[in-house]
Design an enzyme around this catalytic site. Structure first.
Site, short mmCIF file in Angstrom:
data_model
loop_
_atom_site.label_atom_id
_atom_site.label_comp_id
_atom_site.label_asym_id
_atom_site.label_seq_id
_atom_site.Cartn_x
_atom_site.Cartn_y
_atom_site.Cartn_z
N SER A 107 0.83 -1.21 0.00
CA SER A 107 0.00 0.00 0.00
C SER A 107 0.86 1.25 0.00
CB SER A 107 -0.89 0.00 1.25
OG SER A 107 -1.47 1.26 1.47
N TYR A 157 -2.64 -0.16 9.85
CA TYR A 157 -2.77 -0.75 8.52
C TYR A 157 -1.45 -0.65 7.76
CZ TYR A 157 -4.12 -1.24 3.62
OH TYR A 157 -4.18 -1.62 2.29
#
Length: 337
Positions: free
Chosen positions: A145, A170
């Site tokens: 990501s 995350y």
């Protein structure tokens, strides 16, 4: 190290990117097995409808459900954290390529529910690594990501930049995945490619993402939450560009080192207020804006340097924000009526 992939496992095929990837790869001469745990992080009906679009009837009681739309695609309801069942699947199927997209998504949710992210994104990924190692998988491609860059101020973000300061749980799990994949390549010679996704959007997108939240609120004439008073930039990347990029990586095989991490984005950051303006244009309505401060875990600007992926596999995004949002709003109106 190149080879022609014939048997592919895609995890997370009820998810946004996995669903679109199945549709694209089904056109190739490959056998595709998809899996997903269909969890309740967001509306499971959307996940079931995505599966249905690829010919998977979730009410079919078979352990493995054959697609009625694509003869080379079948699906299992399975969680990547289920070590025993995942191990059995790998042992039986002998995949040559694995595209691991299943993960607990969401930056803000990770701040209040960190344990879910460790379970799904760390333990789940470890299971995938172990299964790939133990079953001679030729190439593991996995989702990282853009959030790994944290609050980097140097733009565009390059793969050579520091990613040592994530600002959400995350992001920390995605950075961990890259380190774990590197270790398995170094110790076990497992070839892997990580892809750092930059703000993916498009039809069938997640309802916790800005395109959905803004479009729904604008259509319903309720205020939209505009964080940092709208002064944010995102490298919005249309889903077709993303899955075409993944397809190129699948077909190219691993690089000569057997380990790579690439940015996959649009290379054209869009100001949040411009993004809202484009949605207003295609919905034909004006947004009511509720101005809010910066949220914990958010970053000011994402901007991908995509030169490495372009050089490696010829990746070239083609859909600009106007074309992408027009397609998204059209789908949104049809799907949500």
């Amino acid at each position: 190290m190149n080879y022609t992939p014939k048997k592919i496992l895609i995890t997370g095929t009820a998810g946004f990117i996995g669903f679109h990837l199945v549709k694209l790869l089904s056109e190739q001469d490959v056998t595709i097995t998809g899996l997903d745990n269909i969890n309740g992080y967001y509306d499971t009906q959307l996940k079931i409808d995505r599966l249905s679009e690829t010919g998977i009837d979730i009410n079919d009681s078979s352990e493995t459900i054959q697609s009625t739309k694509y003869k080379n695609y079948r699906f299992l309801k399975l969680d990547v954290t289920d070590t025993e069942k995942i191990s059995k699947l790998f042992k039986e199927e002998k995949f040559d390529t694995v595209v691991h997209l299943a993960a607990q998504a969401g930056v803000r949710y990770s701040i209040t529910n960190p344990e879910i992210y460790v379970h799904s994104n760390i333990i789940g990924f470890l299971n995938i690594l172990e299964c790939c190692k133990n079953n001679d998988v030729r190439h593991l491609i996995y989702a990282s990501s853009s959030s790994v860059y944290g609050n980097n101020e140097k733009v565009p973000f390059s793969e050579t930049d520091s990613v040592d300061f994530p600002v959400s749980m995350y992001a920390a799990t995605k950075k961990s995945n890259e380190l774990m994949a590197h270790t398995y390549n170094h110790v076990h010679k497992l070839p892997s490619t990580g892809l750092r996704f930059f703000t993916v959007y498009g039809p069938w997108g997640r309802p916790d993402m800005a395109p959905y939240l803004f479009t729904k609120s604008i259509m319903d004439e309720i205020p939209i939450k505009v964080f940092n008073n709208g002064d944010l930039y995102r490298d919005f990347t249309y889903i077709d560009d993303i899955v075409c990029g993944i397809q190129k990586v699948v077909l190219a095989g691993p690089n000569s080192q057997g380990y790579a991490v690439y940015n996959i984005g649009n290379n054209k950051p869009v100001h949040l207020l411009e993004f809202i303006n484009v949605i207003e244009k295609f919905t034909g309505k004006t947004a009511v804006k509720k101005w809010l401060p910066m949220q914990p875990g958010d970053v000011y600007k994402t901007y991908a340097d995509i030169s490495a992926l372009s050089e490696a596999v010829g990746y070239k995004p083609e859909i600009d924000i106007d074309e992408g949002i027009e397609k998204y709003v059209k789908w949104f109106k049809e799907y949500y009526k």
